[in-house]
Design an enzyme around this catalytic site. Structure first.
Site, PDB file in Angstrom:
ATOM      1  N   ILE A   8      37.210   4.211  18.626  1.00  0.00           N
ATOM      2  CA  ILE A   8      38.552   4.304  18.032  1.00  0.00           C
ATOM      3  C   ILE A   8      39.576   3.781  19.048  1.00  0.00           C
ATOM      4  O   ILE A   8      39.614   4.259  20.178  1.00  0.00           O
ATOM      5  CB  ILE A   8      38.924   5.771  17.681  1.00  0.00           C
ATOM      6  CG1 ILE A   8      37.860   6.405  16.791  1.00  0.00           C
ATOM      7  CG2 ILE A   8      40.297   5.840  17.026  1.00  0.00           C
ATOM      8  CD1 ILE A   8      38.097   7.890  16.514  1.00  0.00           C
TER       9      ILE A   8
ATOM     10  N   LYS B 197      38.620  13.707  28.106  1.00  0.00           N
ATOM     11  CA  LYS B 197      39.331  12.803  27.184  1.00  0.00           C
ATOM     12  C   LYS B 197      40.734  13.335  26.869  1.00  0.00           C
ATOM     13  O   LYS B 197      41.698  12.575  26.803  1.00  0.00           O
ATOM     14  CB  LYS B 197      38.513  12.645  25.898  1.00  0.00           C
ATOM     15  CG  LYS B 197      37.162  11.968  26.136  1.00  0.00           C
ATOM     16  CD  LYS B 197      36.237  12.129  24.936  1.00  0.00           C
ATOM     17  CE  LYS B 197      34.891  11.484  25.175  1.00  0.00           C
ATOM     18  NZ  LYS B 197      33.876  11.828  24.164  1.00  0.00           N
TER      19      LYS B 197
END
Ligand code: HSE
Length: 437
Positions: A137, A206
């Site tokens: 993504i 992340k």
């Protein structure tokens, strides 16, 4: 024009995918980048030559990664070894040698990003890390560039494919945790150390990166609250469903007046939300910004070619910007390095959420009244309550409560009092609830 030479470090799941994508789509990629891109050198300690399409086109393959980062012909180094060392030394050496770097290494960026970006800035090279967050993504690009006009309010993401796969299989097929984890490892989704996936460390890496680029603050992995999915039981998945919720392992970062929330934990979210329906290894990131409102990004968060897609896109970005003035490139952390804010990360006790509580209560008049009194005295309002049939031979029953929002420190105090009640057995199970609105 002379093609760009890549030095590829690592020929594992993502490295192999990168070779395949770069060779299979070479023509299309060259049309986009403005010149050819080829892997001239690669280094790997071990690899499965038969499973990598296009491997024969790499002129030099060795097991010496340091010789690749020192190779004068290499323009861009792609680091896909993972872990902290020797990845950090290799990346810093590549920068010192004037090479741009593309990496999928979230652990490296979350912990050592500041040092790496400072070195890159001093040398006038770029370190690109799109593949480090949510696999394929393009979320870094979306937040750093596409949403650059906005004040970002919060980001909530399902950003670990392995964890999401496990929770999905537990809910849909009633499968055993360990069994699903083994499958995720075999499919190449899980980290080398799968505790990074199930304990939330991978998601915290992340989220640390997302928080920094959303709010323009330094990377602060050590302050990110991290709770894994190991304690989630089948019965909680079922009760959450009865109440109209799904349990997802979420990374959430939100800016408040007094600081930033940065937390990874299992979360109940209403099943009517799109993000509650992101299943299997898929990832999704929901970003709430002031001008555009909510935007949702969905796709494969792990796996060979999905992650390679982000790696190669970064390479194209670097090639397109090769002739630009380094000072005018997109800043590593979205904000100019001298404009980062020193806003602090809030301790978890200060965070406010709603809660799902499950307690095992002796089936006797007045017990529920005791529990609701403790919550009421703490100013905690109850949203819903479920009492189930006894599931043991000791005449105790599971009681499930949904509460309204309250600061975590008040919930901690209330749980301590509930657990001290002689009619409550075992620890209270607590899962945070977010409406995502
Ligand atoms: N282990 C990670 C995951 C891989 O399962 O999402 C992608 O970072």
């Amino acid at each position: 024009m002379k093609p760009i030479n890549i030095g590829l470090l690592g020929l594992g799941t993502v490295g192999g995918g990168t070779v395949s994508v770069l060779t299979r789509n070479a023509e299309e990629i060259a049309r986009r980048a403005g010149r050819g891109i080829q892997i001239s050198h690669a280094a790997a300690k071990q690899y499965d030559a038969d499973s990598i399409q296009g491997l024969e086109q790499i002129q030099h393959i060795s097991d010496d990664a340091f010789s690749v980062v020192a190779e004068p012909d290499v323009d861009i180094v792609i680091e896909l070894i993972g872990g902290y060392s020797p990845a950090k030394e290799l990346v810093l050496k590549a920068i010192e040698n004037g090479k741009h770097v593309v990496t999928a290494n979230k652990a490296l960026i979350a912990l050592h990003g500041e040092e790496i970006f400072a070195a890159a800035q001093a040398k006038g090279v770029t370190v690109a890390f799109e593949a480090a967050v949510a696999g394929g993504i393009p979320i870094i690009k979306a937040v750093r560039e596409g949403l650059a006009a906005n004040r970002i309010e919060w980001i909530a993401g399902i950003i670990n494919g392995t964890g999401n796969y496990i929770l999905t299989e537990m809910r849909d097929k009633g499968r055993d945790f360990d069994d699903v984890l083994k499958e995720a490892q075999a499919l190449g989704y899980a980290e080398a150390d799968p505790t990074f996936d199930v304990e939330g460390i991978d998601a915290a890496h992340k989220l640390t990166i997302l928080g920094s680029i959303a709010f323009g603050m330094p990377l602060q992995f050590d302050k990110t609250y991290t709770e894994g999915i190991g304690a989630i039981e089948q019965q909680d998945v079922l009760y959450a469903g009865e109440l109209g919720y799904r349990i997802k392992h979420m990374g959430i970062t939100r800016i408040k007046e007094n600081g930033v929330e940065q937390r990874v934990h299992p979360t109940l979210i209403p099943e009517r939300r799109l993000i509650a329906n992101v299943d299997g290894v898929m990832n999704a990131v929901l970003v709430k910004s002031d001008a555009v409102g909510p935007t949702l990004y969905y796709g494969a968060g792990a796996g060979s070619e999905p992650t390679a897609s982000a790696v190669v896109a970064d390479v194209v970005d670097v090639v397109r910007a090769l002739t630009t003035d380094p000072e005018n490139r997109v800043p590593h952390l979205a904000f100019q390095p001298d404009a980062l804010s020193d806003i602090s990360i809030l301790p978890m006790e200060e965070v406010e959420t709603a809660y799902y509580l499950r307690l095992q209560a002796v089936d006797r008049p007045g017990v529920l009244a005791d529990v609701t009194r403790i919550l009421g005295d703490a100013g905690i309002s109850i949203e819903a309550i479920l009492q189930k049939e006894s599931n043991d031979n000791n005449a105790t029953v599971p009681v499930i409560l949904l509460t309204q929002r309250v600061q975590e420190k008040f919930m901690n105090q209330a749980i301590e009092k509930i657990e001290a009640n002689e009619n409550i057995q075992d620890s209270v199970v607590r899962i945070r609830v977010e409406t995502m609105s």
